[in-house]
Design a protein around this motif. Structure first.
Motif, PDB file in Angstrom:
ATOM      1  N   UNK A 187       0.816  -1.216   0.000  1.00 10.21           N
ATOM      2  CA  UNK A 187       0.000   0.000   0.000  1.00 10.21           C
ATOM      3  C   UNK A 187       0.846   1.261   0.000  1.00 10.21           C
ATOM      4  N   UNK A 188       1.885   1.270   0.833  1.00  5.60           N
ATOM      5  CA  UNK A 188       2.784   2.432   0.891  1.00  5.60           C
ATOM      6  C   UNK A 188       3.517   2.592  -0.444  1.00  5.60           C
ATOM      7  N   UNK A 189       3.936   1.480  -1.035  1.00  7.74           N
ATOM      8  CA  UNK A 189       4.619   1.528  -2.332  1.00  7.74           C
ATOM      9  C   UNK A 189       3.702   2.102  -3.404  1.00  7.74           C
ATOM     10  N   UNK A 190       2.466   1.633  -3.459  1.00  3.06           N
ATOM     11  CA  UNK A 190       1.527   2.135  -4.472  1.00  3.06           C
ATOM     12  C   UNK A 190       1.176   3.602  -4.235  1.00  3.06           C
TER      13      UNK A 190
ATOM     14  N   UNK B 136      -2.915  16.194  -9.956  1.00  2.17           N
ATOM     15  CA  UNK B 136      -3.051  16.764  -8.620  1.00  2.17           C
ATOM     16  C   UNK B 136      -3.671  15.758  -7.659  1.00  2.17           C
ATOM     17  N   UNK B 137      -4.702  15.055  -8.122  1.00  2.00           N
ATOM     18  CA  UNK B 137      -5.338  14.033  -7.280  1.00  2.00           C
ATOM     19  C   UNK B 137      -4.339  12.923  -6.950  1.00  2.00           C
ATOM     20  N   UNK B 138      -3.557  12.495  -7.941  1.00  2.58           N
ATOM     21  CA  UNK B 138      -2.551  11.461  -7.691  1.00  2.58           C
ATOM     22  C   UNK B 138      -1.515  11.935  -6.669  1.00  2.58           C
ATOM     23  N   UNK B 139      -1.030  13.166  -6.838  1.00  3.80           N
ATOM     24  CA  UNK B 139       0.010  13.680  -5.942  1.00  3.80           C
ATOM     25  C   UNK B 139      -0.513  13.816  -4.514  1.00  3.80           C
ATOM     26  N   UNK B 140      -1.636  14.485  -4.349  1.00  2.00           N
ATOM     27  CA  UNK B 140      -2.175  14.719  -3.005  1.00  2.00           C
ATOM     28  C   UNK B 140      -2.675  13.417  -2.388  1.00  2.00           C
ATOM     29  N   UNK B 141      -3.410  12.635  -3.160  1.00  2.00           N
ATOM     30  CA  UNK B 141      -3.923  11.370  -2.645  1.00  2.00           C
ATOM     31  C   UNK B 141      -2.815  10.399  -2.292  1.00  2.00           C
ATOM     32  N   UNK B 142      -1.767  10.361  -3.094  1.00  2.00           N
ATOM     33  CA  UNK B 142      -0.647   9.479  -2.807  1.00  2.00           C
ATOM     34  C   UNK B 142       0.074   9.841  -1.528  1.00  2.00           C
ATOM     35  N   UNK B 143       0.296  11.129  -1.329  1.00  2.00           N
ATOM     36  CA  UNK B 143       0.969  11.574  -0.100  1.00  2.00           C
ATOM     37  C   UNK B 143       0.097  11.279   1.119  1.00  2.00           C
ATOM     38  N   UNK B 144      -1.181  11.615   1.033  1.00  2.00           N
ATOM     39  CA  UNK B 144      -2.081  11.367   2.165  1.00  2.00           C
ATOM     40  C   UNK B 144      -2.191   9.865   2.441  1.00  2.00           C
ATOM     41  N   UNK B 145      -2.297   9.073   1.381  1.00  2.00           N
ATOM     42  CA  UNK B 145      -2.396   7.626   1.554  1.00  2.00           C
ATOM     43  C   UNK B 145      -1.164   7.026   2.192  1.00  2.00           C
ATOM     44  N   UNK B 146       0.006   7.421   1.743  1.00  2.00           N
ATOM     45  CA  UNK B 146       1.249   6.882   2.309  1.00  2.00           C
ATOM     46  C   UNK B 146       1.399   7.281   3.771  1.00  2.00           C
ATOM     47  N   UNK B 147       1.121   8.528   4.076  1.00  2.00           N
ATOM     48  CA  UNK B 147       1.228   8.984   5.465  1.00  2.00           C
ATOM     49  C   UNK B 147       0.217   8.239   6.342  1.00  2.00           C
ATOM     50  N   UNK B 148      -0.994   8.080   5.849  1.00  2.00           N
ATOM     51  CA  UNK B 148      -2.017   7.376   6.627  1.00  2.00           C
ATOM     52  C   UNK B 148      -1.613   5.923   6.874  1.00  2.00           C
ATOM     53  N   UNK B 149      -1.079   5.270   5.862  1.00  8.27           N
ATOM     54  CA  UNK B 149      -0.676   3.872   6.035  1.00  8.27           C
ATOM     55  C   UNK B 149       0.485   3.721   7.008  1.00  8.27           C
ATOM     56  N   UNK B 150       1.294   4.745   7.149  1.00  6.33           N
ATOM     57  CA  UNK B 150       2.419   4.687   8.080  1.00  6.33           C
ATOM     58  C   UNK B 150       2.039   5.136   9.494  1.00  6.33           C
TER      59      UNK B 150
END
Length: 141
Positions: free
Chosen positions: A32-35, A118-132
């Protein structure tokens, strides 16, 4: 010797630092963090490419001539200016003609592509931080 020095103490011996739990606890979390971080990187790279292409096309349009606003800007006429928008990436030339302010979009990037990036950039950062962060917050309770 004094009595305090000969009596045994009840303090535990130090065994060194306590072992830390791993940041990534499962393969699913690692994937999940990788994706999520991959999506963030793709989004950021696409946005940078869009912004650079808008800047390059503005320079090309300025060198080619033909647009009255860009010619006024190149001649440093008062009130003529080129401004750049971030979302959507675009270059806008504005100047005054007969006391009236006019604006012309010199070049712009596709809005749908910029929004997706923009959605990919913001969503990816939020997703990675949330998973960690979320699993650590759950464990600290």
């Amino acid at each position: 010797m004094s009595e305090a020095m000969t009596e045994p103490t009840n303090e535990p011996l130090s065994t060194g630092p306590t072992p830390r739990q791993p940041v990534l606890r499962s393969r699913r979390q690692a994937l999940g963090v990788l994706l999520a971080s991959g999506a963030a990187i793709v989004g950021i790279v696409v946005l940078v490419v869009l912004w650079l292409s808008v800047g390059a096309r503005t320079l090309e349009a300025s060198a080619a001539g033909g647009d009255p606003c860009l010619e006024a800007y190149a001649a440093d006429q008062a009130g003529a200016e080129v401004s750049y928008g971030a979302l959507p990436p675009q270059a806008v030339c504005s100047w005054e003609v007969d006391g009236e302010r006019q604006e012309v979009v010199v070049t712009s990037a596709p809005t749908a592509l910029a929004a997706t990036a923009t959605v990919l950039a913001v969503g990816g950062v939020i997703g990675a931080v949330a998973l960690l962060v979320v699993p650590r917050l759950r464990d600290s309770r």
